[in-house]
Scaffold this active site. Structure first.
Site, short mmCIF file in Angstrom:
data_model
loop_
_atom_site.label_atom_id
_atom_site.label_comp_id
_atom_site.label_asym_id
_atom_site.label_seq_id
_atom_site.Cartn_x
_atom_site.Cartn_y
_atom_site.Cartn_z
N LYS A 202 -8.80 7.26 4.33
CA LYS A 202 -9.29 6.69 2.60
C LYS A 202 -10.69 7.46 1.81
CE LYS A 202 -5.64 3.27 3.33
NZ LYS A 202 -5.77 3.49 2.43
N TYR B 42 -8.36 5.77 10.23
CA TYR B 42 -8.51 5.06 8.76
C TYR B 42 -8.99 5.57 7.74
CZ TYR B 42 -7.41 0.95 6.15
OH TYR B 42 -7.37 0.24 4.61
P1 NAD Z 1 -0.10 -4.51 5.58
O1 NAD Z 1 -0.28 -3.53 6.88
O2 NAD Z 1 -0.10 -6.05 5.34
O3 NAD Z 1 1.03 -4.24 4.45
C1 NAD Z 1 1.76 -2.61 4.37
C2 NAD Z 1 2.89 -2.91 3.75
O4 NAD Z 1 3.42 -1.04 3.51
C3 NAD Z 1 4.06 -2.96 5.00
O5 NAD Z 1 5.29 -3.77 4.38
C4 NAD Z 1 4.85 -2.34 5.56
O6 NAD Z 1 5.60 -2.21 6.27
C5 NAD Z 1 4.59 -0.73 4.71
N1 NAD Z 1 4.51 0.48 5.06
C6 NAD Z 1 3.58 0.90 6.52
N2 NAD Z 1 3.93 2.57 6.73
C7 NAD Z 1 5.15 2.28 5.75
C8 NAD Z 1 5.46 4.00 5.26
N3 NAD Z 1 5.41 4.87 6.05
N4 NAD Z 1 6.82 3.75 4.32
C9 NAD Z 1 6.42 2.25 3.89
N5 NAD Z 1 6.11 1.75 3.92
C10 NAD Z 1 5.00 1.15 4.56
O7 NAD Z 1 -1.22 -4.00 4.80
P2 NAD Z 1 -1.97 -4.27 3.90
O8 NAD Z 1 -3.33 -4.61 4.55
O9 NAD Z 1 -1.18 -5.01 3.22
O10 NAD Z 1 -2.71 -3.00 2.88
C11 NAD Z 1 -2.67 -2.64 1.85
C12 NAD Z 1 -3.15 -1.45 1.63
O11 NAD Z 1 -4.31 -1.97 1.61
C13 NAD Z 1 -2.86 -0.22 3.06
O12 NAD Z 1 -3.30 1.09 2.38
C14 NAD Z 1 -4.37 -0.55 3.02
O13 NAD Z 1 -5.21 0.29 3.98
C15 NAD Z 1 -5.32 -0.54 2.44
N6 NAD Z 1 -6.47 -1.40 2.80
C16 NAD Z 1 -6.45 -3.01 2.91
C17 NAD Z 1 -7.19 -3.96 3.56
C18 NAD Z 1 -7.15 -5.44 4.00
O14 NAD Z 1 -7.97 -5.67 4.59
N7 NAD Z 1 -6.12 -5.89 4.62
C19 NAD Z 1 -8.46 -3.81 2.96
C20 NAD Z 1 -8.50 -2.13 2.22
C21 NAD Z 1 -7.83 -0.77 2.38
#
Ligand code: NAD
Length: 254
Positions: free
Chosen positions: A154, A150
Site C-alpha cells: 500500500k 500488505y
Molecule cells: P474484500 O476482501 O472485502 O473485497 C475484495 C474484492 O476483491 C473481493 O470481491 C475479491 O474477490 C476481489 N479480488 C481479490 N483478489 C482479486 C484479484 N486478484 N482479481 C480480481 N479481484 C480480486 O476487500 P475490501 O475490504 O473491500 O478492500 C478493498 C480495497 O480496499 C483493497 O485494496 C484493500 O486493501 C483496501 N482497504 C481496505 C480496508 C478495510 O478496512 N477493509 C482498509 C484499507 C484499505
C-alpha cells in the site's frame, strides 16, 4: 461523453459500495472480480443494461487487458478506472513465504500497474483523458503491525500513484489514491480474526486493536470510502492529481 467506470474487486466490500455510488452518479459500471458469482450478483443488483460483470484476476496483465477491452466494447467508452482489488493477509514478518510475497504484491501492486496501463491505452484510443483511482490504505501511510506485505504494497501504491500522475498528466489523465482506515468488510473481519487469534483473543479484541485510534470513534462503513471515491471520479477533483486521500476517521493526520 458517456460516463463509464471500471471498478476492480467490486464483487463485495468497498468495491461494491464504490460501484453502487458511481452508478447512482450516472456512470455505466463494470464490476471486475475474480469471484464470478459475486461479480454477476453485484452487476445484476445494479442494472440489466448499465452494469456488467467481468471475471478477471487483476494480477494477470493479459486478463486485465482482455477485461478492459470487453468493457469498452460493451459500453463504447471509458472515463474512470478504480483499481480497488486487493488482498490483506496478516503476515508476521518471520512467517512470510516467497509464494505469499508474489501473491500479495502480484494483486495489490501488479493489479494497480496493469489497471493503469490498460486505462491509459483505452483513454488514448478513445481520444480523451480520464481518471484513475487506486486503493491504498492508512497502512500505506504508516506501518501497521503484522502487515509487512500488505503495508509494503500500500506504500507502493502511493508511490505508483505519484509517479503515474506525473507521467500521464500530458494525456489529460489524473491519478489519485484513497486510503481507507478500518472498514467493515469481509477483508477487515478476516484480519481482525487472525490478529485476535495470534494474541489468544477473540475477533472483537482484534478489531479493537485497529479501532482504538480512530478520532471519530467509529469504524468506517464502505460508503464512507465510496463518497470520497465519488469525489475523485467527478469533476470537482479536476485540479487534484498524485494525491492519496485518507478516509480513516482521523487515524493518521497528514
Ligand atoms: P474484500 O476482501 O472485502 O473485497 C475484495 C474484492 O476483491 C473481493 O470481491 C475479491 O474477490 C476481489 N479480488 C481479490 N483478489 C482479486 C484479484 N486478484 N482479481 C480480481 N479481484 C480480486 O476487500 P475490501 O475490504 O473491500 O478492500 C478493498 C480495497 O480496499 C483493497 O485494496 C484493500 O486493501 C483496501 N482497504 C481496505 C480496508 C478495510 O478496512 N477493509 C482498509 C484499507 C484499505
Amino acid at each position: 461523453m458517456t460516463k463509464v467506470a471500471i471498478v476492480t474487486g467490486a464483487g463485495q466490500g468497498i468495491g461494491l459500495a464504490i460501484a453502487k455510488r458511481l452508478y447512482k452518479d450516472g456512470f455505466k459500471v463494470a464490476i471486475l472480480d475474480y469471484n464470478t458469482q459475486a461479480a454477476q450478483d453485484a452487476a445484476a443488483g445494479l442494472s440489466e443494461t448499465d452494469a456488467v460483470a467481468v471475471t478477471v484476476d487483476v494480477s494477470k496483465r493479459d486478463d486485465v487487458f482482455t477485461a478492459f477491452d470487453k468493457v469498452v466494447e460493451k459500453f463504447g467508452d471509458l472515463t474512470v478506472v478504480v483499481n480497488n482489488a486487493g488482498l490483506g493477509p496478516t503476515t508476521p514478518v518471520e512467517t512470510i513465504t516467497e509464494e505469499q510475497f508474489k501473491q500479495v504484491y502480484g494483486v495489490n501492486v501488479g493489479g494497480v500497474i496493469w489497471g493503469i496501463q490498460a486505462a491509459q491505452k483505452h483513454f488514448k484510443a478513445l481520444g480523451h483523458g480520464g481518471k484513475i483511482i487506486n486503493a491504498s490504505s492508512q497502512a500505506g501511510v504508516v506501518g501497521n503491525p503484522e502487515l509487512t506485505l500488505y503495508s509494503g504494497t500500500k506504500f507502493a501504491v502511493r508511490g505508483i500513484t505519484q509517479v503515474t500522475a506525473r507521467d500521464l498528466a500530458k494525456d489529460g489523465i489524473t491519478v489519485n489514491a484513497f486510503a481507507p482506515g478500518i472498514v467493515k468488510t469481509p477483508m477487515m473481519y478476516d484480519i481482525a480474526h487472525r490478529v485476535g487469534k495470534n494474541a489468544g483473543k477473540d475477533d472483537e479484541w482484534g478489531m479493537q486493536q485497529f479501532a482504538k485510534d480512530i478520532t471519530l470513534q467509529r469504524l468506517s462503513e464502505p460508503e464512507d470510502v465510496a463518497n470520497v471515491v465519488a469525489f475523485l471520479a467527478g469533476p470537482d477533483s479536476d485540479y487534484v492529481t498524485g494525491q492519496t486521500l485518507l478516509v480513516d476517521g482521523g487515524m493518521q493526520f497528514h
